[in-house]
Design a protein around this motif. Structure first.
Motif, PDB file in Angstrom:
ATOM      1  N   LEU A  62      72.853  40.917  44.961  1.00 47.56           N
ATOM      2  CA  LEU A  62      73.417  39.814  45.911  1.00 47.56           C
ATOM      3  C   LEU A  62      72.451  38.604  46.309  1.00 47.56           C
ATOM      4  CD1 LEU A  62      74.664  42.415  48.466  1.00 47.56           C
ATOM      5  CD2 LEU A  62      75.907  41.055  46.722  1.00 47.56           C
ATOM      6  N   VAL A  63      71.503  38.624  45.484  1.00 49.04           N
ATOM      7  CA  VAL A  63      70.614  37.383  45.756  1.00 49.04           C
ATOM      8  C   VAL A  63      70.955  36.111  45.457  1.00 49.04           C
ATOM      9  CG1 VAL A  63      67.989  36.617  45.448  1.00 49.04           C
ATOM     10  CG2 VAL A  63      68.274  39.032  45.851  1.00 49.04           C
ATOM     11  N   ARG A  64      71.507  36.167  44.099  1.00 46.12           N
ATOM     12  CA  ARG A  64      71.886  34.882  43.635  1.00 46.12           C
ATOM     13  C   ARG A  64      73.092  34.150  44.433  1.00 46.12           C
ATOM     14  NH1 ARG A  64      71.945  32.373  38.289  1.00 46.12           N
ATOM     15  NH2 ARG A  64      73.493  31.001  38.117  1.00 46.12           N
ATOM     16  N   VAL A  68      72.704  30.826  46.955  1.00 48.22           N
ATOM     17  CA  VAL A  68      73.603  29.664  46.328  1.00 48.22           C
ATOM     18  C   VAL A  68      73.873  29.127  47.706  1.00 48.22           C
ATOM     19  CG1 VAL A  68      75.712  28.764  45.491  1.00 48.22           C
ATOM     20  CG2 VAL A  68      73.858  29.874  44.048  1.00 48.22           C
ATOM     21  N   VAL A  69      74.745  30.064  48.557  1.00 48.34           N
ATOM     22  CA  VAL A  69      75.172  29.793  49.764  1.00 48.34           C
ATOM     23  C   VAL A  69      74.121  28.995  50.864  1.00 48.34           C
ATOM     24  CG1 VAL A  69      76.317  30.650  52.017  1.00 48.34           C
ATOM     25  CG2 VAL A  69      77.321  31.229  49.839  1.00 48.34           C
ATOM     26  N   LEU A  70      73.009  29.691  50.894  1.00 48.23           N
ATOM     27  CA  LEU A  70      71.984  29.237  51.803  1.00 48.23           C
ATOM     28  C   LEU A  70      71.457  27.865  51.229  1.00 48.23           C
ATOM     29  CD1 LEU A  70      70.035  29.796  54.174  1.00 48.23           C
ATOM     30  CD2 LEU A  70      68.447  30.643  52.522  1.00 48.23           C
ATOM     31  N   THR A  71      71.533  27.607  50.135  1.00 44.11           N
ATOM     32  CA  THR A  71      70.885  26.567  49.651  1.00 44.11           C
ATOM     33  C   THR A  71      71.882  25.268  50.198  1.00 44.11           C
ATOM     34  OG1 THR A  71      69.521  27.494  47.909  1.00 44.11           O
ATOM     35  CG2 THR A  71      70.087  24.821  47.818  1.00 44.11           C
ATOM     36  N   CYS A  72      73.219  25.581  49.674  1.00 46.07           N
ATOM     37  CA  CYS A  72      74.218  24.602  50.011  1.00 46.07           C
ATOM     38  C   CYS A  72      74.265  24.188  51.584  1.00 46.07           C
ATOM     39  CB  CYS A  72      75.724  25.133  49.368  1.00 46.07           C
ATOM     40  SG  CYS A  72      75.765  25.044  47.599  1.00 46.07           S
ATOM     41  N   VAL A  73      74.383  25.224  52.446  1.00 47.47           N
ATOM     42  CA  VAL A  73      74.430  24.941  53.785  1.00 47.47           C
ATOM     43  C   VAL A  73      73.086  24.180  54.202  1.00 47.47           C
ATOM     44  CG1 VAL A  73      74.285  26.165  56.000  1.00 47.47           C
ATOM     45  CG2 VAL A  73      75.745  26.831  54.149  1.00 47.47           C
ATOM     46  N   VAL A  74      71.853  24.341  53.799  1.00 48.36           N
ATOM     47  CA  VAL A  74      70.623  23.759  54.415  1.00 48.36           C
ATOM     48  C   VAL A  74      70.823  22.128  53.913  1.00 48.36           C
ATOM     49  CG1 VAL A  74      68.310  23.625  53.888  1.00 48.36           C
ATOM     50  CG2 VAL A  74      69.073  25.587  54.597  1.00 48.36           C
ATOM     51  N   VAL A  95      62.611  18.228  52.467  1.00 46.29           N
ATOM     52  CA  VAL A  95      63.267  19.493  53.130  1.00 46.29           C
ATOM     53  C   VAL A  95      64.213  19.811  51.614  1.00 46.29           C
ATOM     54  CG1 VAL A  95      64.919  20.402  54.321  1.00 46.29           C
ATOM     55  CG2 VAL A  95      63.093  18.948  55.419  1.00 46.29           C
ATOM     56  N   SER A  96      65.072  18.794  51.283  1.00 44.29           N
ATOM     57  CA  SER A  96      65.915  19.055  50.088  1.00 44.29           C
ATOM     58  C   SER A  96      64.906  19.792  48.829  1.00 44.29           C
ATOM     59  CB  SER A  96      66.548  17.953  49.504  1.00 44.29           C
ATOM     60  OG  SER A  96      67.528  17.406  50.542  1.00 44.29           O
ATOM     61  N   LEU A  97      63.703  18.970  48.290  1.00 47.30           N
ATOM     62  CA  LEU A  97      63.018  19.522  47.701  1.00 47.30           C
ATOM     63  C   LEU A  97      62.318  20.959  47.784  1.00 47.30           C
ATOM     64  CD1 LEU A  97      60.943  16.547  46.431  1.00 47.30           C
ATOM     65  CD2 LEU A  97      62.747  17.645  45.138  1.00 47.30           C
ATOM     66  N   VAL A  98      62.026  20.994  49.149  1.00 51.54           N
ATOM     67  CA  VAL A  98      61.363  22.600  49.508  1.00 51.54           C
ATOM     68  C   VAL A  98      62.541  23.713  49.356  1.00 51.54           C
ATOM     69  CG1 VAL A  98      60.476  23.938  51.275  1.00 51.54           C
ATOM     70  CG2 VAL A  98      59.539  21.653  50.834  1.00 51.54           C
ATOM     71  N   VAL A 102      62.481  26.948  47.013  1.00 50.33           N
ATOM     72  CA  VAL A 102      62.513  28.313  47.602  1.00 50.33           C
ATOM     73  C   VAL A 102      63.498  29.102  46.676  1.00 50.33           C
ATOM     74  CG1 VAL A 102      63.161  29.540  49.703  1.00 50.33           C
ATOM     75  CG2 VAL A 102      61.544  27.778  49.942  1.00 50.33           C
ATOM     76  N   HIS A 103      64.837  28.145  46.476  1.00 51.90           N
ATOM     77  CA  HIS A 103      65.966  28.726  45.686  1.00 51.90           C
ATOM     78  C   HIS A 103      65.590  29.452  44.499  1.00 51.90           C
ATOM     79  CE1 HIS A 103      70.174  29.053  44.436  1.00 51.90           C
ATOM     80  NE2 HIS A 103      69.588  28.676  43.126  1.00 51.90           N
ATOM     81  N   PHE A 104      64.965  28.426  43.679  1.00 45.67           N
ATOM     82  CA  PHE A 104      64.670  29.118  42.233  1.00 45.67           C
ATOM     83  C   PHE A 104      63.511  29.860  42.303  1.00 45.67           C
ATOM     84  CE2 PHE A 104      66.210  24.535  41.200  1.00 45.67           C
ATOM     85  CZ  PHE A 104      67.465  25.117  40.695  1.00 45.67           C
TER      86      PHE A 104
END
Length: 143
Positions: A62-64, A68-74, A95-98, A102-104
């Motif tokens: 469930l991590v992937r 994806v959802v968390l990154t898009c929302v942020v 903030v986008s780069l950070v 974190v996503h990758f």
């Protein structure tokens, strides 16, 4: 089991490591022995620590989608915050780069945790072959 990539089995009898097929993963999940594809001995996962690690793989699947959802929302929140004027363009970029970093990193760690090699032990039959042969001869002589 949704993610089966990277799960390998190591046969204790023939000392060969092989990629486990989905039906073998299902057999391990229900604690059912299965044949080694190389030496044809019956194998089973006996280590309780590895069995717990194997059963925890469902949580890592469930991590992937979660990331994806968390990154898009942020990214959308930061974009709106920059549009409203709460942060600058450089702040939004940072903030986008950070968030992408974190996503990758989270996906890489999840992939690392999913790549395991299970030590499969040979299952000995309940009765030795000699006893089974004697029982079979006794039953055949009764008929």
């Amino acid at each position: 089991m949704t993610v089966a990539i990277g799960i390998k089995g190591h046969c204790a009898h023939c000392d060969i490591t092989f990629e486990l097929k989905p039906w073998q993963l299902n057999a391990i999940a229900i604690e059912e022995p299965f044949d080694c594809p190389y030496c044809q001995w019956v194998l089973r996962l006996n280590c309780p620590r590895q069995l717990r690690q194997f059963k925890s793989l469902d949580h890592w699947a469930l991590v992937r989608p979660s990331m994806v959802v968390l990154t898009c929302v942020v990214l959308m929140v930061v974009l709106v915050a920059e549009w409203v004027g709460l942060i600058s363009v450089i702040g939004q970029f940072n903030v986008s780069l950070v968030v992408l970093l974190v996503h990758f990193l989270a996906l890489r760690y999840a992939r690392y945790r999913q790549r395991i090699t299970l030590d499969l032990q040979v299952v000995t039959p309940a009765l030795p072959i000699e006893q089974l042969a004697r029982i079979a001869c006794a039953r055949l002589s009764q008929h």
